[in-house]
Design a protein around this motif. Sequence first.
Motif, short mmCIF file in Angstrom:
data_model
loop_
_atom_site.label_atom_id
_atom_site.label_comp_id
_atom_site.label_asym_id
_atom_site.label_seq_id
_atom_site.Cartn_x
_atom_site.Cartn_y
_atom_site.Cartn_z
N MET A 144 0.85 -1.18 0.00
CA MET A 144 0.00 0.00 0.00
C MET A 144 0.89 1.24 0.00
N ILE A 145 0.55 2.17 -0.84
CA ILE A 145 1.26 3.45 -0.94
C ILE A 145 0.33 4.54 -0.42
N TYR A 146 0.88 5.45 0.37
CA TYR A 146 0.10 6.58 0.88
C TYR A 146 0.57 7.85 0.20
N GLU A 147 -0.36 8.53 -0.42
CA GLU A 147 -0.10 9.86 -0.95
C GLU A 147 -0.38 10.82 0.19
N LEU A 148 0.60 11.64 0.55
CA LEU A 148 0.45 12.62 1.62
C LEU A 148 0.58 14.00 1.00
N ALA A 149 -0.53 14.69 0.84
CA ALA A 149 -0.54 16.00 0.19
C ALA A 149 -0.79 17.07 1.23
N HIS A 150 0.21 17.92 1.44
CA HIS A 150 0.06 19.06 2.33
C HIS A 150 -0.53 20.20 1.50
N ILE A 151 -1.72 20.64 1.89
CA ILE A 151 -2.45 21.64 1.10
C ILE A 151 -2.72 22.87 1.95
N GLU A 152 -2.29 24.00 1.46
CA GLU A 152 -2.61 25.28 2.10
C GLU A 152 -3.62 25.99 1.22
N ILE A 153 -4.72 26.42 1.86
CA ILE A 153 -5.77 27.09 1.09
C ILE A 153 -5.84 28.57 1.47
N GLN A 154 -6.55 29.30 0.65
CA GLN A 154 -6.74 30.72 0.90
C GLN A 154 -7.63 30.91 2.12
N PRO A 155 -7.30 31.87 2.98
CA PRO A 155 -8.12 32.11 4.18
C PRO A 155 -9.59 32.34 3.82
N GLY A 156 -10.46 31.78 4.65
CA GLY A 156 -11.89 31.97 4.47
C GLY A 156 -12.55 31.04 3.48
N THR B 1 -5.39 20.80 9.99
CA THR B 1 -4.47 20.95 11.10
C THR B 1 -5.09 21.83 12.19
N LEU B 2 -4.75 21.53 13.42
CA LEU B 2 -5.28 22.29 14.55
C LEU B 2 -4.60 23.64 14.69
N GLU B 3 -3.33 23.69 14.33
CA GLU B 3 -2.56 24.92 14.49
C GLU B 3 -2.88 25.97 13.43
N ASP B 4 -3.32 25.53 12.26
CA ASP B 4 -3.58 26.46 11.16
C ASP B 4 -4.81 25.96 10.40
N PRO B 5 -5.95 26.63 10.54
CA PRO B 5 -7.17 26.15 9.88
C PRO B 5 -7.13 26.23 8.35
N ASN B 6 -6.09 26.85 7.80
CA ASN B 6 -5.95 26.92 6.34
C ASN B 6 -5.03 25.83 5.80
N ALA B 7 -4.55 24.96 6.67
CA ALA B 7 -3.63 23.89 6.27
C ALA B 7 -4.30 22.53 6.45
N TYR B 8 -4.17 21.70 5.42
CA TYR B 8 -4.80 20.38 5.41
C TYR B 8 -3.78 19.33 5.01
N LEU B 9 -4.08 18.10 5.38
CA LEU B 9 -3.33 16.94 4.92
C LEU B 9 -4.32 16.00 4.26
N LEU B 10 -4.13 15.77 2.97
CA LEU B 10 -4.95 14.82 2.23
C LEU B 10 -4.16 13.52 2.17
N VAL B 11 -4.76 12.44 2.65
CA VAL B 11 -4.12 11.14 2.65
C VAL B 11 -4.93 10.22 1.74
N VAL B 12 -4.29 9.71 0.70
CA VAL B 12 -4.95 8.81 -0.25
C VAL B 12 -4.18 7.51 -0.28
N GLN B 13 -4.89 6.41 -0.18
CA GLN B 13 -4.28 5.08 -0.22
C GLN B 13 -4.35 4.55 -1.65
N TRP B 14 -3.18 4.17 -2.17
CA TRP B 14 -3.06 3.65 -3.52
C TRP B 14 -2.44 2.26 -3.48
N GLU B 15 -2.84 1.42 -4.39
CA GLU B 15 -2.25 0.08 -4.51
C GLU B 15 -0.78 0.18 -4.91
#
Length: 99
Positions: A1-13, A43-57
């Motif tokens: 199993m491969i995990y895609e870990l995408a750190h995503i920062e979005i625009q405020p609001g 993320t708890l520290e920054d509401p504009n920061a996300y981690l997308l985790v996708v499981q790939w074969e």
Amino acid sequence: MIYELAHIEIQPGTQEKFEAGVQEAAPLFQRAKGCHGMELHQTLEDPNAYLLVVQWETLEDHTVHFRGSEDFKAWRALVGSYFAKPPEVRHATTVAKPF
């Protein structure tokens, strides 16, 4: 199993719209070759920061098959306008699971 870990920062609001776009995009991932699931974490520290985790074969299921597909273009159309900068993507595999 491969995990895609995408750190995503979005625009405020734009949290609600971004999260709705990810929900709407779920079927694109569900039907993707080799995709076994996805999760979005804020993320708890920054509401504009996300981690997308996708499981790939396999790594190629993400980097070749999905990224080269029309569904990838649809995914980016749904959420790309909310990005503050391009996502930082890494791939990982489990090497230990002590509990």
